[in-house]
Design a protein around this motif. Structure first.
Motif, PDB file in Angstrom:
ATOM      1  N   GLY A  79      51.738  34.647  62.292  1.00  0.00           N
ATOM      2  CA  GLY A  79      52.489  34.892  61.069  1.00  0.00           C
ATOM      3  C   GLY A  79      51.851  36.044  60.322  1.00  0.00           C
ATOM      4  N   MET A  80      52.387  36.351  59.144  1.00  0.00           N
ATOM      5  CA  MET A  80      51.789  37.426  58.368  1.00  0.00           C
ATOM      6  C   MET A  80      51.852  37.110  56.888  1.00  0.00           C
ATOM      7  N   LEU A  81      50.957  37.751  56.134  1.00  0.00           N
ATOM      8  CA  LEU A  81      50.981  37.612  54.688  1.00  0.00           C
ATOM      9  C   LEU A  81      52.011  38.578  54.121  1.00  0.00           C
ATOM     10  N   CYS A  82      52.744  38.130  53.137  1.00  0.00           N
ATOM     11  CA  CYS A  82      53.705  39.005  52.463  1.00  0.00           C
ATOM     12  C   CYS A  82      53.010  39.773  51.349  1.00  0.00           C
ATOM     13  N   ASP A  83      53.433  41.020  51.162  1.00  0.00           N
ATOM     14  CA  ASP A  83      53.010  41.740  49.966  1.00  0.00           C
ATOM     15  C   ASP A  83      54.148  41.658  48.945  1.00  0.00           C
ATOM     16  N   PRO A  84      53.864  41.994  47.686  1.00  0.00           N
ATOM     17  CA  PRO A  84      54.904  41.833  46.655  1.00  0.00           C
ATOM     18  C   PRO A  84      56.220  42.553  46.970  1.00  0.00           C
ATOM     19  N   PRO A  85      56.195  43.800  47.495  1.00  0.00           N
ATOM     20  CA  PRO A  85      57.479  44.445  47.789  1.00  0.00           C
ATOM     21  C   PRO A  85      58.337  43.677  48.799  1.00  0.00           C
ATOM     22  N   GLY A  88      60.368  41.282  46.988  1.00  0.00           N
ATOM     23  CA  GLY A  88      61.224  41.811  45.929  1.00  0.00           C
ATOM     24  C   GLY A  88      60.616  41.656  44.551  1.00  0.00           C
ATOM     25  N   TRP A  89      59.291  41.398  44.487  1.00  0.00           N
ATOM     26  CA  TRP A  89      58.618  41.268  43.196  1.00  0.00           C
ATOM     27  C   TRP A  89      58.375  42.649  42.611  1.00  0.00           C
ATOM     28  N   SER A  90      58.501  42.760  41.297  1.00  0.00           N
ATOM     29  CA  SER A  90      58.119  44.016  40.657  1.00  0.00           C
ATOM     30  C   SER A  90      56.628  43.951  40.355  1.00  0.00           C
ATOM     31  N   GLY A  91      55.965  45.080  40.491  1.00  0.00           N
ATOM     32  CA  GLY A  91      54.518  45.101  40.285  1.00  0.00           C
ATOM     33  C   GLY A  91      53.812  44.517  41.484  1.00  0.00           C
ATOM     34  N   GLY A  92      52.526  44.807  41.605  1.00  0.00           N
ATOM     35  CA  GLY A  92      51.783  44.324  42.773  1.00  0.00           C
ATOM     36  C   GLY A  92      51.976  45.310  43.886  1.00  0.00           C
ATOM     37  N   GLY A  93      50.899  45.892  44.349  1.00  0.00           N
ATOM     38  CA  GLY A  93      51.001  47.017  45.268  1.00  0.00           C
ATOM     39  C   GLY A  93      51.360  46.613  46.678  1.00  0.00           C
ATOM     40  N   SER A  94      51.949  47.554  47.384  1.00  0.00           N
ATOM     41  CA  SER A  94      52.208  47.406  48.807  1.00  0.00           C
ATOM     42  C   SER A  94      50.865  47.292  49.520  1.00  0.00           C
ATOM     43  N   GLY A  95      50.779  46.378  50.485  1.00  0.00           N
ATOM     44  CA  GLY A  95      49.533  46.214  51.224  1.00  0.00           C
ATOM     45  C   GLY A  95      48.598  45.184  50.622  1.00  0.00           C
ATOM     46  N   ASN A  96      48.831  44.808  49.364  1.00  0.00           N
ATOM     47  CA  ASN A  96      48.087  43.704  48.768  1.00  0.00           C
ATOM     48  C   ASN A  96      48.828  42.415  49.057  1.00  0.00           C
ATOM     49  N   ALA A  97      48.094  41.334  49.269  1.00  0.00           N
ATOM     50  CA  ALA A  97      48.759  40.052  49.470  1.00  0.00           C
ATOM     51  C   ALA A  97      49.416  39.611  48.174  1.00  0.00           C
ATOM     52  N   ALA A  98      50.627  39.056  48.287  1.00  0.00           N
ATOM     53  CA  ALA A  98      51.285  38.433  47.139  1.00  0.00           C
ATOM     54  C   ALA A  98      50.562  37.117  46.861  1.00  0.00           C
ATOM     55  N   LEU A  99      50.042  36.970  45.656  1.00  0.00           N
ATOM     56  CA  LEU A  99      49.270  35.776  45.311  1.00  0.00           C
ATOM     57  C   LEU A  99      50.020  34.936  44.283  1.00  0.00           C
ATOM     58  N   VAL A 100      49.838  33.624  44.371  1.00  0.00           N
ATOM     59  CA  VAL A 100      50.416  32.718  43.375  1.00  0.00           C
ATOM     60  C   VAL A 100      49.310  31.792  42.870  1.00  0.00           C
ATOM     61  N   PRO A 101      49.470  31.243  41.658  1.00  0.00           N
ATOM     62  CA  PRO A 101      48.432  30.373  41.093  1.00  0.00           C
ATOM     63  C   PRO A 101      48.409  28.988  41.742  1.00  0.00           C
ATOM     64  N   ASP A 102      47.393  28.200  41.355  1.00  0.00           N
ATOM     65  CA  ASP A 102      47.181  26.873  41.938  1.00  0.00           C
ATOM     66  C   ASP A 102      48.261  25.867  41.601  1.00  0.00           C
ATOM     67  N   ARG A 114      57.185  37.606  40.424  1.00  0.00           N
ATOM     68  CA  ARG A 114      55.734  37.516  40.489  1.00  0.00           C
ATOM     69  C   ARG A 114      55.220  36.613  39.375  1.00  0.00           C
ATOM     70  N   PRO A 115      54.502  35.540  39.728  1.00  0.00           N
ATOM     71  CA  PRO A 115      54.006  34.631  38.689  1.00  0.00           C
ATOM     72  C   PRO A 115      52.762  35.191  38.019  1.00  0.00           C
ATOM     73  N   ARG A 116      52.517  34.743  36.794  1.00  0.00           N
ATOM     74  CA  ARG A 116      51.282  35.108  36.100  1.00  0.00           C
ATOM     75  C   ARG A 116      50.112  34.460  36.809  1.00  0.00           C
ATOM     76  N   MET A 117      49.015  35.194  36.917  1.00  0.00           N
ATOM     77  CA  MET A 117      47.828  34.647  37.576  1.00  0.00           C
ATOM     78  C   MET A 117      46.757  34.246  36.573  1.00  0.00           C
ATOM     79  N   ASP A 118      46.999  34.508  35.266  1.00  0.00           N
ATOM     80  CA  ASP A 118      45.945  34.249  34.280  1.00  0.00           C
ATOM     81  C   ASP A 118      45.984  32.830  33.727  1.00  0.00           C
ATOM     82  N   GLY A 119      46.994  32.065  34.165  1.00  0.00           N
ATOM     83  CA  GLY A 119      47.051  30.665  33.761  1.00  0.00           C
ATOM     84  C   GLY A 119      47.429  30.446  32.301  1.00  0.00           C
ATOM     85  N   LYS A 120      47.844  31.514  31.606  1.00  0.00           N
ATOM     86  CA  LYS A 120      48.110  31.368  30.172  1.00  0.00           C
ATOM     87  C   LYS A 120      49.247  30.406  29.898  1.00  0.00           C
ATOM     88  N   SER A 121      50.338  30.534  30.628  1.00  0.00           N
ATOM     89  CA  SER A 121      51.404  29.554  30.413  1.00  0.00           C
ATOM     90  C   SER A 121      51.979  29.171  31.757  1.00  0.00           C
TER      91      SER A 121
END
Length: 127
Positions: A79-85, A88-102, A114-121
Motif C-alpha cells: 500500500g502507500m501513504l497518501c499526501d494531502p493533494p 483533495g485537502w488544501s494545504g499540506g505539501g505534496s510528498g508529505n504524509a497526510a496526518l490526522v490527530p488521535d 485537512r483536520p487541525r493537528m493542534d488539538g485546539k478544538s
C-alpha cells in the motif's frame, strides 16, 4: 473518492538499508498490519496516516494509478501513504504524509478536509 483509503497508525519505523530517504513502516489499519515503504519526511512512530490500500486508486500528478503490492528499495510495500493533494485537502505539501490527530482510529475513513493537528478544538477543520 476515498474508497480503499483508511486511517492507519504507524507502529514501527525503520530506515531501508542503503536508501537514504526510504523508511519501512509497520502500519495498523484496524483489520491488519501492513508493511509500507515511504519517503515522506514527516512520519514518526505513532503518526496517524492515511493509507491507500492495495486495489484502491490514487491520483498522482493528474494521473489515476491503481495501488499494487510493489517492491520499493528492495522491500515489499503493501500500500502507500497518501499526501494531502491525493485527498483533495488544501494545504499540506505534496510528498508529505497526510496526518490526522488521535481522535481518528485505525480503520476509520479519512476526513474530507485537512483536520487541525493542534488539538485546539475536536473535529475542527482548517479552511
Amino acid at each position: 473518492t476515498m474508497e480503499g483509503f483508511v486511517i492507519g497508525k504507524v507502529l514501527t519505523l525503520e530506515k531501508v538499508a542503503g536508501k537514504d530517504k526510504l523508511k519501512l513502516l509497520k502500519v495498523n489499519i484496524g483489520t491488519e498490519e501492513l508493511n509500507i515503504v515511504t519517503n515522506a519526511p514527516n512520519v514518526v512512530e505513532g503518526s496517524n496516516v492515511v493509507v491507500a490500500t492495495i486495489g484502491s486508486t490514487v491520483t498522482i500528478d493528474g494521473e489515476e494509478t491503481e495501488v499494487k503490492e510493489a517492491k520499493v528499495g528492495g522491500v515489499i510495500s503493501q500500500g502507500m501513504l497518501c499526501d494531502p493533494p491525493m485527498l483533495g485537502w488544501s494545504g499540506g505539501g505534496s510528498g508529505n504524509a497526510a496526518l490526522v490527530p488521535d481522535t481518528f482510529e485505525p480503520g476509520d475513513s479519512p476526513p474530507e478536509r485537512r483536520p487541525r493537528m493542534d488539538g485546539k478544538s475536536d473535529g475542527a477543520f482548517i479552511e
